[in-house]
Design an enzyme around this catalytic site. Sequence first.
Site, PDB file in Angstrom:
ATOM      1  N   THR A 206       5.091   1.637  -5.451  1.00 57.14           N
ATOM      2  CA  THR A 206       5.104   1.302  -6.876  1.00 57.14           C
ATOM      3  C   THR A 206       5.730   2.444  -7.654  1.00 57.14           C
ATOM      4  O   THR A 206       5.578   3.598  -7.259  1.00 57.14           O
ATOM      5  CB  THR A 206       3.634   1.129  -7.324  1.00 57.14           C
ATOM      6  OG1 THR A 206       3.108  -0.007  -6.657  1.00 57.14           O
ATOM      7  CG2 THR A 206       3.488   0.989  -8.818  1.00 57.14           C
ATOM      8  N   ARG A 234      -2.683 -12.632  -5.191  1.00 57.23           N
ATOM      9  CA  ARG A 234      -3.260 -11.285  -5.035  1.00 57.23           C
ATOM     10  C   ARG A 234      -2.716 -10.348  -6.128  1.00 57.23           C
ATOM     11  O   ARG A 234      -1.533 -10.308  -6.411  1.00 57.23           O
ATOM     12  CB  ARG A 234      -2.892 -10.740  -3.656  1.00 57.23           C
ATOM     13  CG  ARG A 234      -3.425  -9.322  -3.360  1.00 57.23           C
ATOM     14  CD  ARG A 234      -2.420  -8.252  -3.685  1.00 57.23           C
ATOM     15  NE  ARG A 234      -2.878  -6.924  -3.271  1.00 57.23           N
ATOM     16  CZ  ARG A 234      -2.272  -5.791  -3.603  1.00 57.23           C
ATOM     17  NH1 ARG A 234      -1.188  -5.812  -4.342  1.00 57.23           N
ATOM     18  NH2 ARG A 234      -2.734  -4.641  -3.194  1.00 57.23           N
ATOM     19  N   GLY A 236      -2.949  -6.239  -7.285  1.00 55.49           N
ATOM     20  CA  GLY A 236      -3.379  -4.911  -6.838  1.00 55.49           C
ATOM     21  C   GLY A 236      -3.864  -4.048  -7.985  1.00 55.49           C
ATOM     22  O   GLY A 236      -4.259  -4.539  -9.046  1.00 55.49           O
ATOM     23  N   ASP A 237      -3.797  -2.752  -7.773  1.00 52.24           N
ATOM     24  CA  ASP A 237      -4.260  -1.799  -8.777  1.00 52.24           C
ATOM     25  C   ASP A 237      -3.271  -1.579  -9.916  1.00 52.24           C
ATOM     26  O   ASP A 237      -3.658  -1.228 -11.040  1.00 52.24           O
ATOM     27  CB  ASP A 237      -4.510  -0.432  -8.108  1.00 52.24           C
ATOM     28  CG  ASP A 237      -3.243   0.105  -7.430  1.00 52.24           C
ATOM     29  OD1 ASP A 237      -2.472  -0.715  -6.884  1.00 52.24           O
ATOM     30  OD2 ASP A 237      -3.015   1.326  -7.442  1.00 52.24           O
ATOM     31  N   THR A 257      -0.285   4.967  -6.395  1.00 53.18           N
ATOM     32  CA  THR A 257       0.528   4.093  -5.556  1.00 53.18           C
ATOM     33  C   THR A 257      -0.156   3.983  -4.196  1.00 53.18           C
ATOM     34  O   THR A 257      -0.991   4.802  -3.849  1.00 53.18           O
ATOM     35  CB  THR A 257       1.964   4.649  -5.423  1.00 53.18           C
ATOM     36  OG1 THR A 257       2.745   3.742  -4.637  1.00 53.18           O
ATOM     37  CG2 THR A 257       1.989   6.018  -4.764  1.00 53.18           C
ATOM     38  N   VAL A 259      -2.134   1.384  -1.183  1.00 50.72           N
ATOM     39  CA  VAL A 259      -2.915   0.146  -1.018  1.00 50.72           C
ATOM     40  C   VAL A 259      -3.897   0.000  -2.193  1.00 50.72           C
ATOM     41  O   VAL A 259      -4.912   0.697  -2.293  1.00 50.72           O
ATOM     42  CB  VAL A 259      -3.642   0.139   0.341  1.00 50.72           C
ATOM     43  CG1 VAL A 259      -4.539  -1.090   0.463  1.00 50.72           C
ATOM     44  CG2 VAL A 259      -2.603   0.138   1.461  1.00 50.72           C
ATOM     45  N   GLY A 260      -3.566  -0.940  -3.066  1.00 51.15           N
ATOM     46  CA  GLY A 260      -4.254  -1.073  -4.341  1.00 51.15           C
ATOM     47  C   GLY A 260      -5.728  -1.394  -4.249  1.00 51.15           C
ATOM     48  O   GLY A 260      -6.520  -0.984  -5.110  1.00 51.15           O
TER      49      GLY A 260
END
Length: 346
Positions: A206, A234, A236-237, A257, A259-260
Amino acid sequence: MQDRRNFLKAAALGAAAFSLDGIKPAQAAGRVTKGKPIVISTWDFGLPSNKAAWEVLRRGGRALDAVEAGVRIPEGDPDIQTVGLGGLPDRDGHVTLDACIMDELGNCGAVTALEHIVHAISVARAVMEKTPHVMLTGEGALQFALANGFKKENLLTPASEKAWKEWLKKSEYKPIMNIENKTYNGNGATAFNPLQLPGNVYNHDTIGMVAMDAQGNLSGACTTSGMAYKLRGRVGDSPIIGAGLYVDNEVGAATSTGVGEEVIRIVGSHLVVELMRQGYTPEAACKEAVARIVKKSPQKAKEIQVGFLALNKKGEYGAYCLQEGFSYAVCDSDTHNELIAGKHYF
Ligand code: ASP
């Protein structure tokens, strides 16, 4: 609250309302300098992104305008398969974008699962500035974007469609650790071309960017196509204020950045800012956030990547990540835009 008529009037203003840098040089010259401008951002593509942000900062522009201009660079680059146009799709072949933005006053806006619009960050900014809401999602976000003059486009490039079709053969969802790490060529590196990296197997990254302007004000932006081949829907963060991005103008700003899901669990970026409030340096705050992830998921943490990046009010910056290889770019003058290797936990 905005009524429908005002909303449509705003929509009619369309693109004109999205000037990236409304500050004219004359205005900039009259500004009182309270801080030393600086912009920092995630990964190698932070270098060209910082350059665009710096163009705004060097003229005395607002950090908010700078971060928007900066992250629009990878969003518009079809060769970057993790952000905006050309992003790798979800498992059903849809490119869905997540983005958020936050300014020095605590104003914020976000879009999640946005399709067909290249510059998700500018839609997030429009949500912030033109609606009473913080976050719009999916169909509603698209409808809002179209009503505000954004153009509908196909974001799935032939290269990303090909990669997805290849993935479909096994359909195995696995956030592969970023191997671009292994080819990182050191501080001061200026080259950026992820597609030249061996294997080209990276499937997330990201752009998170935070900046301070000459006024000493902080802002941040975060935008992504999310984890490649994710389940449809889905999120993410990255578009979640507090997880993928947080700005507190009294203290500092942080972004993330990787795995959210793991970042959301610890509300990572907010945690980093709160640690800085307690006196942690940016790097120590990022390190503590990474350590929390390891504590919560010791096994999983060994197999995934997460990185945090932070800037405090004094203009000090730092980063920390789980695995070797996270890079971030720092720009604080016309001649200094540098790529730095983030320190790592494992
Ligand atoms: N944080 C992003 C997400 O989970 C992906 C990344 O930054 O690599 O969607």
